[in-house]
Design an enzyme around this catalytic site. Structure first.
Site, PDB file in Angstrom:
ATOM      1  CB  CYS A 350      -1.021  -0.007   1.134  1.00 48.38           C
ATOM      2  SG  CYS A 350      -0.404  -0.539   2.737  1.00 48.38           S
ATOM      3  NE  ARG A 379       2.617  -8.990   5.152  1.00 50.43           N
ATOM      4  CZ  ARG A 379       1.319  -8.841   4.946  1.00 50.43           C
ATOM      5  NH1 ARG A 379       0.458  -9.684   5.485  1.00 50.43           N
ATOM      6  NH2 ARG A 379       0.874  -7.839   4.201  1.00 50.43           N
ATOM      7  CD  GLN A 397      -0.563  -8.829   0.594  1.00 46.16           C
ATOM      8  OE1 GLN A 397      -0.129  -7.713   0.321  1.00 46.16           O
ATOM      9  NE2 GLN A 397      -1.206  -9.075   1.713  1.00 46.16           N
ATOM     10  CG  ASP A 399      -2.168  -5.550  -1.936  1.00 45.69           C
ATOM     11  OD1 ASP A 399      -3.313  -5.516  -1.456  1.00 45.69           O
ATOM     12  OD2 ASP A 399      -1.156  -5.142  -1.333  1.00 45.69           O
ATOM     13  CG  HIS A 401      -3.883  -0.338  -2.213  1.00 45.91           C
ATOM     14  ND1 HIS A 401      -2.896  -1.206  -2.610  1.00 45.91           N
ATOM     15  CD2 HIS A 401      -4.025  -0.507  -0.875  1.00 45.91           C
ATOM     16  CE1 HIS A 401      -2.445  -1.862  -1.556  1.00 45.91           C
ATOM     17  NE2 HIS A 401      -3.109  -1.458  -0.492  1.00 45.91           N
ATOM     18  CE  LYS A 482      -8.848  -7.637   8.988  1.00 48.57           C
ATOM     19  NZ  LYS A 482      -7.571  -8.332   9.284  1.00 48.57           N
ATOM     20  CG  HIS A 528      -5.705  -0.751   2.419  1.00 50.32           C
ATOM     21  ND1 HIS A 528      -4.333  -0.623   2.475  1.00 50.32           N
ATOM     22  CD2 HIS A 528      -6.201   0.403   2.930  1.00 50.32           C
ATOM     23  CE1 HIS A 528      -4.026   0.545   3.000  1.00 50.32           C
ATOM     24  NE2 HIS A 528      -5.145   1.186   3.291  1.00 50.32           N
TER      25      HIS A 528
END
Length: 655
Positions: A350, A379, A397, A399, A401, A482, A528
């Site tokens: 992000c 991670r 991911q 991912d 946004h 979330k 997100h």
């Protein structure tokens, strides 16, 4: 003689008058079997505790989530008592209930063996049959320390009482300490005791079914800096039938274990040379992964997403701006020193997507702006939680946004949630519920007003899908609430899949702006969204959901051609050429194995279709069409067989 006071309580929604000294068990007429505790003014209490004036009392049934947790925690105490009777030198750690069971940690000289577990379980059954009574008593810090002087880990918890966690069984926030005594039902003599906040079932006879499962090492309080203890895991249930159901589920889950199937089907591996939690995908696994990614890309293109790409490392200042170094540093790999600067492997995408948005001026006409990336992040998961593909240290991911105006955010969120659910259904997951994670009272940035608006907006969006909605208090990331999509697999287990977070804070921290219709500069809202969660985790979930038998469209090999004899290989190679022209992934088994062995090999590899051919098939331009489940159709014309395979692939059906 003074009169017994009368107390007014609310029971089952109605007011009742009871005599002073009445227990919750008396008020509920609880037998300690079907009802094992009371919920009093929202707090769980022992049935033996006395009522107070004004109490609102509800029964806690043994089969409810709270009832099961109480049974499991009580069983953990019984196990710890049995351990210390058999191994007097064992020192106590903690023993909380967990999902589907319980554990207790012990400091012992040698690891527990399977024979040890049998001895412990046998003694536990004797304690349960004895019907020892759980009795709660408050103690001062000094008294607790004196009584538990031989238990160093309990003494540590007493010293940490003001900030100890619930799972350590110590009252939180400076409240009183309590000890639970296990008392002999006939003599009232003390059999065993433990520092614990409770509540517990009335007696050990209130534990209907339990089983010890396994043992292993665990660091004290989860820190690798602390001593390693021995942890015994068990399960406990409200009935033998429920426990048998669970044990059967475990057997089925073991058959579906993606780590085992990943090796058997040659999909992926975890080489020691790379390090823990860093998988490599083999060619067959690579086919499945590419199919997942390609289909997802196509769906995102159709939904108006723009594809971006960002690097794997960055200077540390990016994560200072975002706040991740303040709130997420423990989950990041240590920094690297390069050219006088500190660099981090990125743990999330992000902040970099915010830089893409900020790279030039933005107009309201561009919003919603939907940025998408298959972004690999890193991670630092603790070694104890790394698990196959479902908990890794290097993950990719899918991912996205989304940047939009406040006026657009509700419609965008509703459309986004529907998009997520539809795409998950395309991969064969159909049973969902939603979880709403709210603000952690300590770990958050931004104003309470923004958090309240964001949380209520997500609640409204979640409820619009008419799915079950479960609250997760305090479970949000530091920048916004979330929604998590929880999917149940083929055997009923829940997996967290997609997440959707509404964020008013990172746009402010990155000073993101767009020009509004009146020419003013406005702050966008940021959403997100990780749809798979991670490709690795989603891959692992699909392996277990399908037990490795992927639907034809996802199967790495869709068809195997099996000749009855070596002379039939060229014919099947011609069939394979036709099939490949239609986009079918097909192999011809030209090995020296006998036909029945080739069929078994294809079944073991969980290939959806087999095409067999012998003299009669060749003469008729046909094949014997065999399905994964063992069904077979003979004399099927080649073109008809290929059309049927293509149709199954295009319809994404399971066979």
């Amino acid at each position: 003689m003074s009169a017994v006071p009368e107390l007014r309580i609310t029971l089952a929604g109605a007011e009742r008058v009871v005599a002073g000294g009445t227990t919750y068990g008396d008020a509920l007429e609880a037998d300690g079997r079907s009802v094992v505790a009371a919920r009093v003014n929202g707090e769980l209490k022992d049935l033996a505790a006395p009522v107070a004036d004004g109490d609102v009392v509800e029964p806690v049934e043994i089969g409810s989530p709270d009832g099961r947790a109480i049974v499991r925690h009580s069983t953990a105490h019984v196990m710890a008592q049995a351990v210390q009777e058999i191994f007097p030198e064992a020192r106590l750690g903690i023993g909380p209930p967990v999902e589907n069971g319980f554990y207790y940690d012990f400091d012992v000289k040698n690891p527990f063996t399977p024979d040890d577990l049998k001895r412990i379980e046998k003694r536990m059954r004797e304690i349960v049959k004895q019907g020892q009574r759980f009795s709660r008593r408050p103690v001062s810090d000094e008294q607790a320390a004196e009584e538990l002087a031989a238990e160093p880990y309990k003494l540590e918890l007493i010293s940490l009482k003001g900030g100890a966690a619930d799972e350590e069984n110590v009252e939180v926030g400076g409240a009183e300490l309590t000890i639970y005594d296990n008392l002999d039902p006939k003599t009232g003599e003390l059999c065993w005791k433990d520092l614990c906040r409770g509540p517990h079932v009335p007696t050990t006879r209130s534990i209907p079914a339990f089983k010890l499962m396994r043992s292993g090492g665990a660091y004290w309080r989860g820190s690798e800096k602390n001593p390693q203890l021995q942890r015994i895991y068990g399960t406990a249930w409200e009935s033998r039938e429920k426990q048998d159901e669970y044990l059967h589920l475990l057997e089925e889950a073991e058959k579906r274990d993606h780590r085992k199937l990943g090796a058997e089907l040659d999909l992926f591996s975890f080489p020691d040379e790379l390090g823990s939690g860093l998988p490599v995908f083999h060619p067959k696994g690579g086919v499945i992964r590419k199919l997942m990614e390609d289909y997802s890309r196509r769906r995102h293109e159709e939904a108006g997403y723009s594809f971006v790409n960002t690097p794997h490392i960055t200077k540390e200042n990016l994560y200072k701006i975002s706040g991740h170094l303040d709130w997420y540093a423990d989950g990041m790999f240590p920094p690297m020193e390069l050219e006088g600067a500190r660099y981090y492997l990125k743990p999330m995408n992000c902040p970099m997507h915010n830089l893409v948005f900020r790279a030039r001026g933005r107009s309201y006409r561009e919003l919603p702006l939907r940025l998408f990336e298959f972004g690999t992040v890193y991670r630092y998961e603790k070694s104890g939680v790394v698990h196959g593909l479902t908990r890794v240290r290097g993950l990719t991911q899918d991912d996205a946004h989304i940047y939009c105006t406040r006026d657009q955010m509700r419609d965008e969120l509703k459309s986004l949630l529907r998009f997520v659910l539809d795409l998950l259904r395309d991969y064969g997951l159909n049973d969902f519920y939603l979880e709403l994670s709210t603000k952690d009272p300590v770990k958050f940035v931004g104003s309470d007003e923004d958090w309240e608006e964001a949380t209520e907006t997500l609640r409204e969006v979640a409820e619009s899908e008419k799915l079950e909605l479960v609250l997760d208090p305090g479970g949000a990331a530091f920048y916004g609430p979330k929604i998590s999509v929880q999917a149940r697999d083929a055997i009923g287990r829940s997996w967290q899949m997609s997440t959707i977070q509404l964020d008013f804070n990172l746009p402010q921290r990155f000073e993101l702006e767009y020009q509004s219709p009146d020419g003013s500069r406005q702050r966008p809202v940021m959403i997100h969204r990780a749809l798979f969660g991670s490709i690795e985790r989603f891959f692992g979930v699909l392996v277990e959901h399908y037990a490795g038998a992927f639907p034809p469209w996802l199967a790495p090999v869709q068809v195997v051609g099996i000749p009855i004899a070596e002379a039939h290989v060229p014919y099947l190679q011609d069939v394979a050429k036709k099939a490949r022209e239609r986009g079918i992934r097909i192999e011809v088994d030209a090995s020296d194995d006998r036909m029945q062995k080739k069929i078994r090999n294809a079944q073991k590899s969980k290939v959806p279709f087999m095409l067999l051919a012998g003299d009669e098939d060749i003469a008729n331009g046909a094949v014997s069409f065999r399905f994964r489940n063992g069904e077979q159709k003979n004399g099927v014309p080649v073109d008809e067989a290929i059309n049927e395979i293509v149709d199954a692939i295009e319809r994404r059906v399971q066979v």
